[in-house]
Scaffold this active site. Structure first.
Site, mmCIF file in Angstrom:
data_model
loop_
_atom_site.group_PDB
_atom_site.id
_atom_site.type_symbol
_atom_site.label_atom_id
_atom_site.label_comp_id
_atom_site.label_asym_id
_atom_site.label_seq_id
_atom_site.Cartn_x
_atom_site.Cartn_y
_atom_site.Cartn_z
ATOM 1 N N ASN A 42 -15.654 -15.153 113.433
ATOM 2 C CA ASN A 42 -16.158 -14.921 112.091
ATOM 3 C C ASN A 42 -17.398 -14.030 112.151
ATOM 4 O OD1 ASN A 42 -16.535 -15.759 109.075
ATOM 5 N ND2 ASN A 42 -18.514 -16.151 110.026
ATOM 6 N N GLU A 43 -17.274 -12.809 111.655
ATOM 7 C CA GLU A 43 -18.384 -11.878 111.385
ATOM 8 C C GLU A 43 -19.104 -11.334 112.604
ATOM 9 O OE1 GLU A 43 -19.418 -13.191 106.793
ATOM 10 O OE2 GLU A 43 -20.868 -13.729 108.352
ATOM 11 N N CYS A 44 -18.622 -11.608 113.804
ATOM 12 C CA CYS A 44 -19.338 -11.106 114.987
ATOM 13 C C CYS A 44 -19.218 -9.596 115.129
ATOM 14 C CB CYS A 44 -18.823 -11.806 116.249
ATOM 15 S SG CYS A 44 -18.992 -13.608 116.200
ATOM 16 N N HIS A 102 -15.342 -9.224 103.859
ATOM 17 C CA HIS A 102 -16.232 -10.249 103.317
ATOM 18 C C HIS A 102 -17.157 -9.540 102.337
ATOM 19 C CE1 HIS A 102 -15.868 -13.157 107.021
ATOM 20 N NE2 HIS A 102 -14.702 -12.754 106.565
ATOM 21 N N SER A 142 -13.165 -11.379 111.704
ATOM 22 C CA SER A 142 -13.104 -11.347 110.241
ATOM 23 C C SER A 142 -14.526 -11.211 109.719
ATOM 24 C CB SER A 142 -12.472 -12.623 109.685
ATOM 25 O OG SER A 142 -12.418 -12.586 108.279
#
Length: 852
Positions: free
Chosen positions: A449-451, A521, A504
């Site tokens: 997530n978001e890395c 996102h 993501s």
């Protein structure tokens, strides 16, 4: 079914492994103390301390602050192993831990047989050589995660990004150590959660005694699925004590039908047996809203003519599921194709439902998935800072047709993934991919997530390159090795038909995400302080995260902040339960005063900020659905909470629906009537997720605040399947006939057939603060029904966001926060155990002007 022995001869007997759960007579102590206390397994140190009244409720008022000592201590758990004579006679006795949190040494009769270091793995270890007849002692020594990992932080010349690690709240200053442990990231704090770095036996402990051979796993690999046939490779993994011959078969557990059977030669150790078979005209599994989520039950068995030594039964839905990620004229698509059909994903992001995971009972899981299914959700994204969920979560998603976007457990951080830690991660991935691969709900695996956006979009890359280019190379290599090599290799090897997505949000490996390729996102509304109406113009191929904060309602707040001095959003207690800090509270206030009038008191503020959140996410959902097929998914952040808190959740920690969940339930129906103003033109979209076209009458009405009809338009429409189109456009100024825009509500609905009646939406031509809402007198009628009451409401004037409350009593409402047009009564069913007198006494009904 008792048909299996017939496959091996009429004299065959069942001689399966003996399995016992080790759940009774546990005790625990602080490692530096000799004082033992009763313990519950599964459980955590925190919940055991609470049960023994050694600490107070961690979620109450400011108690979190005083409990940060717990994670800096070592803890010891102990019990006596219940071994029977029959178990001791077996060739093998294994001890199985479904979950140890996290650094744990396991001793049997004072012999260390396991050193665990990953919360997410299943640990199986042989112990026959260490046990004997009579009492056997099982001891687990849990090392403090803080004491284990602070030295790792101290030893490095650079430090890993972990922005949500609340190290200061844990008394560690800037030492963000969460990245070193294979442990749920949210335990270290998040911008919606507290810091409770737990230890304990968080999943069941089992003893398995067995002889000969046992089935370790059954994989129903679906190689090709159409309406006509399902081509399946049944992969049976067998562990055998010695070489020898055996018969392996796969049957239908419900009917006893044999799908395939093979005589095989087993070698000592692990064996993989492939039993290919075809199901003609299979009953396909469909997602929520499209059809039945039918599940098949398959049983694998192993044995010879005399006995069956083991069986394994799994459920699986037969379906073709692909993520379509390919170039098109706009960029790259990203959508789910189920059984050959593109499906728009309507859903939410999901976090663990409690900081103390064993408190999430099967009943709580069932309630949450029922909430999702009843809200027409067809996808939940299991977010990477939590856990690979318990089996029951995926079982329920299978049965309710809810697809799961499954993150690997990495979120908003960088990790020192190399050497032993990388191998640990690989084994963690294997454990969970194999555990979950039979579930029909499993749509895709996502690396993190978001890395990736953190590296390219949040300044991480520049920070490390400026500090030392060599550090940047090391960290980026660890990233690439994890998400672009190890994790996709595991998915390809162990679940080859399942899609893997590196991060993501994600577009490409070497850049930040965007609105034309992959998923997005979107946080410009909220974090970026952009106006809510920006939701109407922002585009994406798939919105996998966006959200808007609110507080729980007044009755929920009173549970954790019961004192009158707490009832201010900037009080110490309310701030402790707002992990976004004063920044987030000011954002709520700013948005509220920009969109609505000033609330008159604390209780009114809580009510109005829920309406604000609901209206904001309603705007986003409708916009995303209108964008179909350019956009093919909308997952709002987030559906649930892990403790009582101000957050982006649509259902609070106590299970109460906020306004957003009611609006989501309507916005996610299979037909959406969505008015939207474009300049002076009011366009009426109809969005359909249905598998066939349908006819209806589109009815558009404009009412003033007293319920007088200003204008009405009717149009017969043929609604295309799986589409979003404008079916009616109106010149607003002409339609208003001189009535001010701030005194009009637009009502758009479908009628005319049983299949389309009841699809309705309300729309306003100006901001809520500009609306000239009169005070509304709302009358009500109560009729007792089974399990509660039916409430019918009428209003003399237009009533906006009518809120019904019944005090702190548990109750569920068929609808809430709804609008009432004069002369158009609204009926609500309320399920509650309250008696009629108490119900009438506690019933509260308000609308928006009552809160000004």
């Amino acid at each position: 079914m008792l048909t299996l022995p017939l496959l091996f001869g009429s004299a065959a007997t069942l001689a399966q492994p003996i399995i016992k759960t080790v759940s009774n007579d546990w005790k625990f102590r602080q490692a530096t103390s000799d004082n033992w206390h009763p313990a519950t397994v599964p459980g955590t140190v925190h919940t055991d301390l609470l049960a023994n009244k050694l600490i107070e409720d961690p979620f109450y008022r400011l108690n979190e602050r005083g409990l940060q000592w717990i994670d800096k201590e070592d803890w010891v758990y102990e019990t006596t192993l219940p071994l029977t004579a029959e178990m001791l006679e077996q060739e093998n006795i294994d001890l199985i831990f479904k979950g140890l949190d996290t650094y744990a040494d396991v001793y049997v009769n004072d012999n260390r047989i396991l050193k665990a270091d990953n919360m997410f793995r299943t640990w199986r270890t042989p112990m026959k050589q260490w046990v004997h007849a009579g009492n056997n002692t099982l001891k687990i020594y849990f090392h403090s995660p803080v004491k284990i990992d602070v030295p790792k932080w101290d030893a490095l010349p650079y430090h890993y990004e972990a922005s949500n690690d609340q190290s200061a709240n844990g008394g560690l200053f800037d030492k963000k150590i969460s990245v070193f442990a294979r442990k749920a990231g949210y335990h270290y704090g998040w911008d919606w959660g507290p810091r409770f770095v737990t230890s304990g036996i968080w999943r069941p402990v089992l003893i398995e005694a067995w002889s000969g051979s046992r089935i370790n796993d059954l994989f129903i690999r679906q190689q090709e699925v159409t309406k006509q046939k399902a081509v399946i490779d049944g992969v049976v993994e067998i562990v055998s004590n010695k070489s020898g011959k055996a018969t392996v078969c796969i049957t239908d557990a419900n009917t006893g039908k044999t799908y395939g059977k093979q005589n095989v030669a087993l070698k000592e150790g692990s064996n993989q047996v492939h039993i290919p078979f075809t199901i003609q005209h299979p009953k396909l599994w469909w997602s929520n809203g499209l059809g039945e989520p039918h599940l098949y039950k398959f049983t694998a068995s192993i044995g010879d003519k005399d006995k069956i030594t083991d069986t394994r039964t799994v459920s699986s839905g037969i379906r073709s599921l692909r993520i379509i990620h390919k170039p098109d004229k706009d960029g790259h698509t990203f959508y789910v194709e189920l059984n050959g059909r593109p499906v728009f994903m309507k859903g939410a992001d999901y976090i663990p439902m409690d900081n103390f995971l064993p408190r999430v009972t099967d009943e709580k899981y069932a309630a949450m998935i029922r909430n999702a299914a009843d809200s027409h959700i067809n996808m939940l994204r299991n977010w990477g800072g939590g856990i690979y969920e318990n089996d029951v979560f995926y079982d329920l998603c299978d049965r309710n047709g809810i697809l799961v976007w499954q993150d690997f457990m990495f979120a908003c951080s960088l990790y020192p993934a190399e050497g032993a830690l990388m191998e640990n991660i690989r084994q963690e991935a294997i454990d969970n991919v194999t555990r979950l691969r039979n579930h029909a709900c499993m749509a895709l695996w996502c690396g993190n997530n978001e890395c990736n956006d953190g590296w390219y979009g949040w300044g991480w890359k520049q920070k490390y390159e400026k500090q030392n280019p060599e550090y940047a190379k090391i960290i980026r290599k660890q990233y690439e090795d994890t998400y672009n090599r190890v994790l996709p290799e595991v998915v390809k090897q162990y679940a080859p038909e399942t899609f893997y997505w590196p991060s993501s949000p994600f577009a490409f490996n070497d850049q930040v995400s965007n609105d034309k390729d992959g998923d997005r996102h979107y946080w410009s509304v909220w974090h970026g302080k952009r106006p809510i109406e920006d939701y109407n113009v922002e585009r994406s191929r798939f919105f996998s995260e966006y959200g808007f904060q609110s507080f729980p309602d007044y009755e929920s707040v009173k549970r954790y902040a019961p004192e009158q001095c707490d009832w201010d959003i900037y009080s110490d207690v309310m701030m402790a339960h707002q992990r976004g800090g004063s920044y987030a509270n000011k954002l709520i206030e700013t948005y509220l005063l920009s969109e609505y009038r000033k609330p008159k008191d604390f209780e009114s503020f809580l009510y109005m900020n829920q309406v604000l959140q609901g209206d904001a996410i309603k705007t986003a959902i409708e916009s995303h659905r209108r964008q179909m097929p350019y956009c093919m998914g909308t997952l709002y952040w987030q559906i649930d909470d892990c403790w009582p808190v101000a957050s982006w959740a649509s259902i609070d920690y106590y299970g109460r629906w906020k306004a957003q969940q009611y609006y989501c339930k309507k916005g996610y129906r299979d037909l959406l009537v969505s008015p939207i103003l474009n300049g002076n033109t009011l366009n009426i979209y109809i969005v359909s997720d249905r598998t066939a076209s349908c006819k209806a009458e589109l009815n558009l009405q404009l009412f003033n605040m007293q319920g007088k009809l200003i204008n009405e338009t009717n149009k017969q429409v043929n609604i295309s399947e799986n589409s979003s189109n404008i079916y009616l456009s109106l010149d607003v100024d002409k339609a208003l006939k001189g009535t001010p825009r701030n005194e009009v509500v637009v009502v758009a609905k479908l009628k005319g057939t049983k299949e389309t009646d009841g699809y309705c939406n309300h729309y306003f031509l100006v901001k809520q603060k500009e609306m000239n809402y009169p005070k509304a007198t709302i009358s009500h009628e109560i009729i007792p029904i089974e399990g509660g009451y039916r409430l019918t409401l009428n209003s003399d004037n237009f009533a906006r966001a009518v809120y019904i409350a019944t005090g702190d009593a548990d109750a569920t409402f068929s609808d809430n926060f709804m609008d009432i047009v004069p002369g158009q009564p609204v009926t609500i069913d309320i399920k509650t155990e309250l008696g009629l007198d108490t119900f009438q006494k506690q019933l509260k009904i308000i609308s928006l002007p009552d809160a000004y």
